[in-house]
Design an enzyme around this catalytic site. Sequence first.
Site, PDB file in Angstrom:
ATOM      1  N   TYR A 158      20.893  16.847  18.078  1.00  0.00           N
ATOM      2  CA  TYR A 158      22.052  16.400  17.302  1.00  0.00           C
ATOM      3  C   TYR A 158      21.761  15.090  16.589  1.00  0.00           C
ATOM      4  CZ  TYR A 158      25.096  19.767  19.695  1.00  0.00           C
ATOM      5  OH  TYR A 158      25.685  20.910  20.163  1.00  0.00           O
ATOM      6  N   TYR A 192      20.716  23.527  22.716  1.00  0.00           N
ATOM      7  CA  TYR A 192      20.304  22.214  23.222  1.00  0.00           C
ATOM      8  C   TYR A 192      19.742  22.339  24.634  1.00  0.00           C
ATOM      9  CZ  TYR A 192      21.172  17.541  25.242  1.00  0.00           C
ATOM     10  OH  TYR A 192      21.061  16.334  25.895  1.00  0.00           O
ATOM     11  N   ARG A 213      21.605  25.124  26.821  1.00  0.00           N
ATOM     12  CA  ARG A 213      22.820  25.738  26.310  1.00  0.00           C
ATOM     13  C   ARG A 213      22.421  26.811  25.304  1.00  0.00           C
ATOM     14  NH1 ARG A 213      27.789  23.478  24.406  1.00  0.00           N
ATOM     15  NH2 ARG A 213      28.247  25.458  25.390  1.00  0.00           N
ATOM     16  N   HIS A 216      25.197  27.025  19.632  1.00  0.00           N
ATOM     17  CA  HIS A 216      26.652  26.957  19.471  1.00  0.00           C
ATOM     18  C   HIS A 216      27.014  25.973  18.380  1.00  0.00           C
ATOM     19  CE1 HIS A 216      25.441  23.695  22.144  1.00  0.00           C
ATOM     20  NE2 HIS A 216      26.490  23.039  21.676  1.00  0.00           N
ATOM     21  N   HIS A 218      30.257  23.270  17.430  1.00  0.00           N
ATOM     22  CA  HIS A 218      31.479  22.631  17.951  1.00  0.00           C
ATOM     23  C   HIS A 218      32.532  22.445  16.861  1.00  0.00           C
ATOM     24  CE1 HIS A 218      29.678  21.019  21.743  1.00  0.00           C
ATOM     25  NE2 HIS A 218      28.569  21.028  21.042  1.00  0.00           N
TER      26      HIS A 218
HETATM   27  C1  MBD Z   1      25.548  19.919  24.195  1.00  0.00           C
HETATM   28  O1  MBD Z   1      25.233  20.209  22.928  1.00  0.00           O
HETATM   29  C2  MBD Z   1      26.754  20.261  24.602  1.00  0.00           C
HETATM   30  O2  MBD Z   1      27.545  20.874  23.729  1.00  0.00           O
HETATM   31  C3  MBD Z   1      27.155  20.021  25.908  1.00  0.00           C
HETATM   32  C4  MBD Z   1      28.487  20.458  26.383  1.00  0.00           C
HETATM   33  C5  MBD Z   1      26.330  19.369  26.780  1.00  0.00           C
HETATM   34  C6  MBD Z   1      25.097  19.003  26.344  1.00  0.00           C
HETATM   35  C7  MBD Z   1      24.711  19.273  25.059  1.00  0.00           C
HETATM   36 FE    FE Z   2      26.718  20.985  21.810  1.00  0.00          FE
END
Ligand code: MBD
Ligand code: FE
Length: 305
Positions: A158, A192, A213, A216, A218
């Site tokens: 990110y 991630y 993860r 996704h 957000h």
């Molecule tokens: C992420 O990108 C995330 O969305 C969450 C909940 C925890 C760690 C990384």
């Molecule tokens: Fe995330």
Amino acid sequence: MNKIAIDAVLGRIEESTGQDANPRISAIVYRMVRDLFYMIDDLDIQPEEFWAGLNYLAEAGRTGELGLIAPGLGFDHFLDLRMDDAEARAGVSGGTPRTIEGPLYVAGAPVAQGEARLDDGTDEGEVLVMEGRVLDGAGRPLPNATVEVWHANSMGNYSYFDTTQSAFNLRRSIVTDSEGRYRFRSIVPVGYSVPPGGATDRLLKQLDRHGTRPAHIHFFVSAPGHRKLTTQINIDGDPYLWDDFAFATREGLVPPVTRVEDAAAMKALGVDKPFSLIQFSFTLHADTANAPQAEVARQRALVTA
Ligand code: MBD
Ligand code: FE
């Protein structure tokens, strides 16, 4: 130890409380101390283990990983389930499911009207177009709703937290048009993973778990007179789709991904390779006094221009 002796020492600690103590904080702290005393006794936790645990938490704090340990141990998802339950009891039902915010939101992203391009053009990942509407509970479009969107790049990182990315890369605030529509162009994110060797990673390894993860995106979706929605959509087909280390994947948040190979559609976007298309609309609940506030105040990164 016997329960009478444990309760006696707990009693002495609680009795030290002053007249002007904060009642809510006192209740929480003494409950936590009590539960931990009993845990130490039940599990026969040794002094070395206690200090190792304390130092572990201190390290996680120093390195900014508490925000990863919490979702990894299911706390964020549990808070979502409690909010769902509170809403159900208040008669709030249906609509787009919520799922966790996570620790990687940054406030202050550029605002766009109706549509935006999220990527800065440097990521070689597949082009993604996502579009849809923001709707009210009766299915009516909500113009002037705000769709805040943020996601990882094709390395699973990110912007802001990954300082190699440009400012606000893959982060925008999109205001819906007169028909409640939003639309963005970006690149398909990759899931991630927690930092290798960090506090979260080491904890998960002790549990024989992974720290990944599924891919996704957000969202915070808000509109006047409506409850703010915190959610994500998943990229269908990800191998971790139902094996999220943060337990955040939910039915209703896995839209189909269409692969667009039509030459005219590619030309209209200015791309020379097939791209992915996701169509997804968000349904918000009207404000209600009965349910706990949907907007959660917490410390977040903020970048101002
Ligand atoms: C992420 O990108 C995330 O969305 C969450 C909940 C925890 C760690 C990384
Ligand atoms: Fe995330």
